[in-house]
Enzyme design. Structure first.
Site, PDB file in Angstrom:
ATOM      1  N   ALA A 113     -11.482 -12.883  -4.875  1.00  0.00           N
ATOM      2  CA  ALA A 113     -11.244 -14.178  -5.535  1.00  0.00           C
ATOM      3  C   ALA A 113     -10.176 -14.067  -6.632  1.00  0.00           C
ATOM      4  O   ALA A 113     -10.124 -13.040  -7.307  1.00  0.00           O
ATOM      5  CB  ALA A 113     -12.544 -14.688  -6.154  1.00  0.00           C
ATOM      6  N   ASP A 180      -8.869  -4.720  -4.856  1.00  0.00           N
ATOM      7  CA  ASP A 180      -8.047  -5.238  -5.958  1.00  0.00           C
ATOM      8  C   ASP A 180      -9.003  -5.316  -7.141  1.00  0.00           C
ATOM      9  O   ASP A 180      -9.647  -6.326  -7.388  1.00  0.00           O
ATOM     10  CB  ASP A 180      -7.506  -6.624  -5.577  1.00  0.00           C
ATOM     11  CG  ASP A 180      -6.532  -7.154  -6.607  1.00  0.00           C
ATOM     12  OD1 ASP A 180      -6.064  -6.375  -7.458  1.00  0.00           O
ATOM     13  OD2 ASP A 180      -6.223  -8.363  -6.558  1.00  0.00           O
ATOM     14  N   CYS A 231      -3.916  -4.644 -11.975  1.00  0.00           N
ATOM     15  CA  CYS A 231      -2.786  -5.250 -12.684  1.00  0.00           C
ATOM     16  C   CYS A 231      -2.817  -4.730 -14.115  1.00  0.00           C
ATOM     17  O   CYS A 231      -2.734  -5.495 -15.067  1.00  0.00           O
ATOM     18  CB  CYS A 231      -2.839  -6.771 -12.611  1.00  0.00           C
ATOM     19  SG  CYS A 231      -4.323  -7.490 -13.310  1.00  0.00           S
TER      20      CYS A 231
HETATM   21  N1  SAM Z   1      -7.656 -10.152  -5.268  1.00  0.00           N
HETATM   22  C1  SAM Z   1      -7.667 -11.322  -6.120  1.00  0.00           C
HETATM   23  C2  SAM Z   1      -6.404 -12.108  -5.899  1.00  0.00           C
HETATM   24  O1  SAM Z   1      -5.395 -11.549  -5.484  1.00  0.00           O
HETATM   25  O2  SAM Z   1      -6.436 -13.337  -6.105  1.00  0.00           O
HETATM   26  C3  SAM Z   1      -7.880 -10.947  -7.571  1.00  0.00           C
HETATM   27  C4  SAM Z   1      -9.088 -10.097  -7.786  1.00  0.00           C
HETATM   28  S1  SAM Z   1      -9.492  -9.800  -9.468  1.00  0.00           S
HETATM   29  C5  SAM Z   1      -8.285  -8.696  -9.942  1.00  0.00           C
HETATM   30  C6  SAM Z   1     -10.903  -8.813  -9.329  1.00  0.00           C
HETATM   31  C7  SAM Z   1     -12.111  -9.478  -8.737  1.00  0.00           C
HETATM   32  O3  SAM Z   1     -13.157  -8.483  -8.672  1.00  0.00           O
HETATM   33  C8  SAM Z   1     -12.694 -10.626  -9.512  1.00  0.00           C
HETATM   34  O4  SAM Z   1     -12.642 -11.806  -8.741  1.00  0.00           O
HETATM   35  C9  SAM Z   1     -14.137 -10.224  -9.810  1.00  0.00           C
HETATM   36  O5  SAM Z   1     -15.043 -11.298  -9.633  1.00  0.00           O
HETATM   37  C10 SAM Z   1     -14.392  -9.133  -8.785  1.00  0.00           C
HETATM   38  N2  SAM Z   1     -15.402  -8.135  -9.189  1.00  0.00           N
HETATM   39  C11 SAM Z   1     -15.900  -7.872 -10.406  1.00  0.00           C
HETATM   40  N3  SAM Z   1     -16.814  -6.877 -10.342  1.00  0.00           N
HETATM   41  C12 SAM Z   1     -16.902  -6.502  -9.062  1.00  0.00           C
HETATM   42  C13 SAM Z   1     -17.681  -5.561  -8.354  1.00  0.00           C
HETATM   43  N4  SAM Z   1     -18.544  -4.772  -8.980  1.00  0.00           N
HETATM   44  N5  SAM Z   1     -17.513  -5.464  -7.040  1.00  0.00           N
HETATM   45  C14 SAM Z   1     -16.621  -6.276  -6.395  1.00  0.00           C
HETATM   46  N6  SAM Z   1     -15.855  -7.191  -7.010  1.00  0.00           N
HETATM   47  C15 SAM Z   1     -16.000  -7.300  -8.317  1.00  0.00           C
END
Ligand code: SAM
Length: 466
Positions: A113, A180, A231
């Site tokens: 997301a 990501d 990032c």
């Molecule tokens: N890939 C997305 C994009 O390009 O639009 C951005 C992703 S953002 C950098 C990281 C995401 O990791 C967030 O949406 C967050 O909700 C999720 N996240 C947080 N903790 C996590 C976990 N333990 N396992 C998987 N995802 C996680």
């Protein structure tokens, strides 16, 4: 924008040495804004020829990517509502471009997301194979599903689970897995400010990143690729995470990345000095027209383990022929499209969805969307049940797939009335009563309208209205 914290700048000064002044000067410039054309809907050349915004190509690493000036204007344009592009800063575009999923691949985007990289993956896969997009946060997973809806993607499964739950359910079936990772976001300071940054936060992110990666390995098929990206600039979240990963997972090696202008190598000296870390990629705001990213591409040895066999797809929870009648009637009267009924599934007794041709059984997972939502079978007070087509169906169609279309140019006031939720009056339309019209902008679907007594009733979703 709040300036980056002093402690962060001191840390960068000690890491970057002579390069620091150029890095620090990049904070005086505006953040880079970008747009990636949806190649599922049109070519970059077609978009360029009618773009209302000045476009500058980001470079050969992503032919559909462009730098733009005014992101706010681009986010409100009807072309955006039609899913013709995604707003994404250029260094984020490098990730899916380097992972290079192929049509037919099974791909998992584990932390997906709001969907910038997922939409990119779907386009590169030409919406074939299977793209599983997951996010652990429910609200964010719903936004992800909304962005995929606008993108018009069909071969997707959107889930809202912990990575370990996906690993337990699916096993090592994916050709490509993208992590990501949630990070301290230092590459976003220029756009969003760095008010929450601290060294403790960097270390906490680093531990969480390693935990996510350790789980992700179980989802990569032997010979498959795992992409790790952040990032952020702190080595604790970048080279050091990869060094730890290589120690604990000897079946994975770093892949040599292609060389593109502005792509810089990772820094072995910022971790344990192993030379292989120079195969990771750093995108710096003072060397590349983007906000900053770290990317590592890892390949699992082909003989690492037997691949988990693909599990059988879910048994289609097909409605009886009688219950399908409203859909069939809708499709017969309003679409020029054949739908494979063997892939139809009914959810909660009334929502009809079309499963991807090649898919997996997500039983036990929290599924937000599986395949393409077609619409809702609605019992009527009198007479037979009715069918209400889904917004996602409209956005996945081509204008030629609909029997009735109503096209507008992007600056037509009637189009803005439609996007604001108003009914359309059109005396020139002589449609059979209760026909569904596909409303389009320059031939690209935007949503549904229904002809009712000389009016076109607005079916643009309330939550999306201007
Ligand atoms: N890939 C997305 C994009 O390009 O639009 C951005 C992703 S953002 C950098 C990281 C995401 O990791 C967030 O949406 C967050 O909700 C999720 N996240 C947080 N903790 C996590 C976990 N333990 N396992 C998987 N995802 C996680």
């Amino acid at each position: 924008m709040t300036p980056p914290p002093d402690a962060f700048l001191h840390k960068m000064a000690s890491l970057l040495g002579d390069d620091y002044s150029a890095f620090a000067a990049s904070y005086a410039a505006d953040g880079r804004r970008g747009l990636r054309v949806n190649t599922l809907k049109l070519t970059p050349a077609d978009f360029s020829s009618k773009s209302p915004f000045a476009l500058t190509a980001v470079g050969p690493y992503e032919p559909a990517g462009f730098l733009i000036g005014d992101e706010a204007q681009a986010g409100r344009h009807p072309y955006h509502a039609a899913g013709l592009y995604y707003l994404q800063e250029p260094s984020a575009m490098a990730v899916a471009a380097l992972l290079r999923p192929q049509p037919g691949d099974w791909v998992l985007d584990l932390a997906a997301a709001p969907g910038g990289k997922t939409t990119h993956l779907a386009a590169l896969m030409d919406d074939t194979g299977l793209l599983v997009a997951n996010d652990v946060h429910t609200g964010r997973a719903r936004i992800l599903a909304e962005n995929l809806e606008r993108w018009g993607a069909r071969s997707v499964l959107v889930t809202n689970n912990e990575p370990a739950q996906l690993a337990a359910r699916f096993g090592s079936v994916f050709d490509k897995v993208l992590v990501d990772a949630p990070c301290s976001g230092e590459g976003m300071f220029r756009k969003q400010g760095g008010f929450a940054w601290s060294e403790e936060m960097v270390l906490a992110c680093s531990r969480r990143q390693s935990a996510i990666l350790d789980t992700a390995v179980a989802l990569v098929r032997p010979g498959g690729l795992l992409a790790y990206t952040t990032c952020t600039f702190s080595p604790e979240e970048d080279e050091q995470v990869i060094a730890r990963f290589l120690d604990s997972h000897p079946a994975f090696t770093l892949v040599d990345p292609p060389a593109f202008t502005g792509f810089q190598p990772g820094q072995p000296a910022w971790a344990d000095g192993r030379p292989a870390l120079s195969r990771t990629i750093r995108l710096w705001p003072h060397h590349f027209p983007g906000e900053g990213h770290f990317i590592a591409l890892l390949q699992r040895r082909p003989d690492a383990a037997p691949a988990t066999p693909h599990m059988l797809p879910p048994a289609p929870n097909r409605p009886s022929s009688g219950a399908l009648a409203p859909w069939r009637e809708f499709a017969r009267d309003n679409l020029r499209l054949t739908v494979d009924e063997a892939r139809l599934q009914v959810v909660n007794g009334r929502y009809l969805q079309l499963l991807p041709p090649d898919t997996i059984d997500p039983a036990g997972l929290h599924v937000i969307r599986h395949g393409l939502p077609l619409g809702e079978i609605r019992p009527a007070r009198r007479g037979p049940a009715l069918f209400k087509p889904a917004h996602a169906l409209a956005l996945s169609l081509r204008a030629a797939d609909a029997v009735y279309t109503l096209n507008f140019s992007p600056d037509d006031p009637d189009l803005h009335a439609y996007l604001s939720g108003h009914p359309l009056l059109d005396s020139s339309l002589s449609l059979p009563p209760s026909s569904w019209l596909l409303i389009t902008v320059d031939g690209h679907p935007l949503g549904w309208g229904k002809s009712v007594q000389g009016q076109v009733k607005n079916h643009y979703p309330r939550g999306l209205r201007l």
